[in-house]
Design a protein around this motif. Structure first.
Motif, short mmCIF file in Angstrom:
data_model
loop_
_atom_site.label_atom_id
_atom_site.label_comp_id
_atom_site.label_asym_id
_atom_site.label_seq_id
_atom_site.Cartn_x
_atom_site.Cartn_y
_atom_site.Cartn_z
N TYR A 29 -5.44 5.92 2.30
CA TYR A 29 -5.44 6.78 1.12
C TYR A 29 -4.94 8.19 1.42
O TYR A 29 -4.73 8.99 0.51
CB TYR A 29 -6.86 6.85 0.52
N GLU A 30 -4.70 8.49 2.70
CA GLU A 30 -4.15 9.79 3.08
C GLU A 30 -2.66 9.72 3.43
O GLU A 30 -2.03 10.73 3.71
CB GLU A 30 -4.92 10.35 4.29
N VAL A 31 -2.10 8.50 3.44
CA VAL A 31 -0.74 8.29 3.95
C VAL A 31 0.32 8.73 2.95
O VAL A 31 0.23 8.47 1.75
CB VAL A 31 -0.53 6.80 4.31
N THR A 32 1.32 9.41 3.46
CA THR A 32 2.57 9.64 2.73
C THR A 32 3.67 8.95 3.52
O THR A 32 3.92 9.29 4.67
CB THR A 32 2.89 11.14 2.61
N ASN A 33 4.29 7.94 2.92
CA ASN A 33 5.32 7.17 3.62
C ASN A 33 6.70 7.71 3.24
O ASN A 33 7.21 7.42 2.16
CB ASN A 33 5.20 5.69 3.26
N ASN A 63 -1.43 6.29 -12.45
CA ASN A 63 -2.64 5.51 -12.22
C ASN A 63 -2.23 4.17 -11.63
O ASN A 63 -1.39 3.46 -12.20
CB ASN A 63 -3.41 5.29 -13.53
N VAL A 64 -2.84 3.82 -10.50
CA VAL A 64 -2.35 2.69 -9.71
C VAL A 64 -3.49 1.75 -9.33
O VAL A 64 -4.62 2.18 -9.09
CB VAL A 64 -1.67 3.22 -8.41
N GLY A 65 -3.16 0.45 -9.30
CA GLY A 65 -4.09 -0.55 -8.81
C GLY A 65 -3.38 -1.51 -7.87
O GLY A 65 -2.16 -1.64 -7.91
N ILE A 66 -4.15 -2.18 -7.01
CA ILE A 66 -3.62 -3.21 -6.11
C ILE A 66 -4.43 -4.48 -6.29
O ILE A 66 -5.65 -4.48 -6.10
CB ILE A 66 -3.66 -2.78 -4.63
N LEU A 67 -3.75 -5.56 -6.67
CA LEU A 67 -4.36 -6.88 -6.74
C LEU A 67 -3.99 -7.61 -5.45
O LEU A 67 -2.83 -7.94 -5.24
CB LEU A 67 -3.85 -7.64 -7.97
N ASP A 68 -4.97 -7.82 -4.59
CA ASP A 68 -4.74 -8.46 -3.30
C ASP A 68 -4.77 -9.98 -3.50
O ASP A 68 -5.84 -10.60 -3.50
CB ASP A 68 -5.81 -8.02 -2.30
N ALA A 69 -3.59 -10.57 -3.69
CA ALA A 69 -3.50 -12.01 -3.94
C ALA A 69 -3.39 -12.82 -2.66
O ALA A 69 -3.28 -14.05 -2.73
CB ALA A 69 -2.30 -12.29 -4.84
N ALA A 92 0.83 -1.21 0.00
CA ALA A 92 0.00 0.00 0.00
C ALA A 92 0.87 1.26 0.00
O ALA A 92 0.51 2.26 -0.63
CB ALA A 92 -0.93 -0.01 1.21
N SER A 93 2.01 1.22 0.69
CA SER A 93 2.90 2.38 0.72
C SER A 93 3.48 2.67 -0.65
O SER A 93 3.57 3.83 -1.07
CB SER A 93 4.03 2.15 1.73
N LEU A 94 3.89 1.62 -1.37
CA LEU A 94 4.41 1.81 -2.72
C LEU A 94 3.31 2.32 -3.66
O LEU A 94 3.57 3.19 -4.51
CB LEU A 94 4.99 0.50 -3.24
N ALA A 95 2.11 1.80 -3.49
CA ALA A 95 0.99 2.27 -4.31
C ALA A 95 0.71 3.75 -4.05
O ALA A 95 0.49 4.53 -4.98
CB ALA A 95 -0.26 1.42 -4.02
N ARG A 96 0.74 4.14 -2.78
CA ARG A 96 0.50 5.54 -2.42
C ARG A 96 1.60 6.44 -2.99
O ARG A 96 1.33 7.53 -3.50
CB ARG A 96 0.45 5.68 -0.90
N MET A 97 2.84 5.96 -2.91
CA MET A 97 3.97 6.75 -3.41
C MET A 97 3.81 7.02 -4.90
O MET A 97 3.98 8.16 -5.36
CB MET A 97 5.27 6.00 -3.15
N MET A 98 3.47 5.99 -5.67
CA MET A 98 3.31 6.17 -7.11
C MET A 98 2.07 6.99 -7.42
O MET A 98 2.03 7.75 -8.39
CB MET A 98 3.25 4.81 -7.80
N LYS A 99 1.05 6.87 -6.59
CA LYS A 99 -0.16 7.68 -6.77
C LYS A 99 0.16 9.16 -6.57
O LYS A 99 -0.30 10.02 -7.34
CB LYS A 99 -1.23 7.22 -5.78
N GLU A 100 0.96 9.45 -5.56
CA GLU A 100 1.32 10.84 -5.29
C GLU A 100 2.20 11.42 -6.39
O GLU A 100 2.27 12.64 -6.55
CB GLU A 100 2.02 10.95 -3.94
N LYS A 101 2.87 10.55 -7.15
CA LYS A 101 3.68 11.01 -8.27
C LYS A 101 2.85 11.21 -9.54
O LYS A 101 3.40 11.58 -10.59
CB LYS A 101 4.80 10.01 -8.55
#
Length: 281
Positions: free
Chosen positions: A269-273, A78-84, A66-75
């Motif tokens: 969805y508000e986190v900046t890591n 367009n981001v998705g997460i597949l929860d496997a 989720a942190s990597l997804a948020r980081m790329m979103k903030e950049k």
């Protein structure tokens, strides 16, 4: 070098992911020279697929995903997460998503978080999100593949795949069936970390998947009074392991109460890591 092996269930034309799904020789089988990757949903366009793996559980793999997804979103991507992680899904709750996913004749629509991250998880298909998923490996592997073939991801720059711990059915299915561009290994600073990291690293290498780097979680906790870094799980050995394997350390994450509170409040969805701000994927 491992001797080439042919699964007795394989034909001259090759073998399916199902026939190799529990095989100890997966990755070395001569029949696996055939490309077994599944096509994405025709209404999806995904540029990069990044897997997040670990050799053991409890290291914060979903948090890193989720942190990597948020980081790329903030950049601006367009981001998705597949929860496997089918039997232990946590991504939807972190983002405050509790509704069920919907679908059409074209496929299944992922749920969209408040930061516009597209998310698909088995919890979004269950009427009761607290119900346990008591399925055998082949069924779980089939669901993971459907999250790639049947979900309408739309246009994504990055799809992050949060995998269960270990080197079992699901990581094998993801590596064989999805066009994985690379993996990030998540670990913690404990004495057994060297063996655990090497297991994950060696699996990725056997499947010809690039290892992008290692993230260490639980590196320390900062004393709120004096600011001293307390090594709760012992001294880190991640640099020497990364050097031995020839991969970079992407970040060292402490136990951060602010991030923990965001998880508990279901507002990731508000986190900046800040601990992964230098990561390049």
């Amino acid at each position: 070098m491992a001797e080439e092996y042919k699964n007795e269930n394989c034909t001259e034309e090759g073998c399916s992911a199902e026939s190799c799904a529990g095989c100890a020789h997966a990755g070395n089988c001569e029949s696996q020279k055939t490309d077994m990757r599944e096509p994405a949903n025709p209404y999806s366009s995904v540029k990069r697929v990044i897997g997040i793996i670990s050799g053991k559980g409890g290291v914060g793999k979903s948090l890193v995903t989720a942190s990597l997804a948020r980081m790329m979103k903030e950049k601006g991507y367009n981001v998705g997460i597949l929860d496997a992680d089918i039997t232990g899904p946590s991504i939807p709750k972190m983002y405050g998503i509790h509704e069920m996913a919907t679908g059409s004749e074209q496929g299944i629509f992922p749920c969209i978080a408040k930061d516009d991250t597209r998310i698909m998880s088995v919890n979004l298909l269950l009427e009761d999100e607290d119900a346990p998923v008591i399925w055998r490996g082949p069924i779980i592997a089939g669901v993971v593949k459907q999250f790639w073939t049947d979900v309408i991801w739309d246009d994504l720059d990055y799809l992050f795949v949060d995998m269960p711990p270990g080197t079992g059915d699901v990581p094998l299915t993801v590596f064989q069936s999805l066009p994985v561009d690379g993996v990030v290994i998540v670990t913690s600073p404990q004495d057994l970390v060297q063996m655990i990291v090497k297991k994950a690293y060696n699996m990725a290498k056997q499947m010809n998947i690039p290892v992008l780097g290692i993230v260490e979680n639980y590196s320390y906790v900062k004393c709120p009074d004096c600011g001293k870094e307390l090594k709760v799980f012992g001294e880190s050995h991640i640099e020497e392991i990364a050097e031995e394997l020839g991969v970079p350390v992407l970040g060292k994450m402490p136990i951060d109460p602010a991030i923990a509170e965001a998880v508990e409040a279901e507002k990731f969805y508000e986190v900046t890591n800040p601990y992964l701000s230098e990561v390049e994927l």
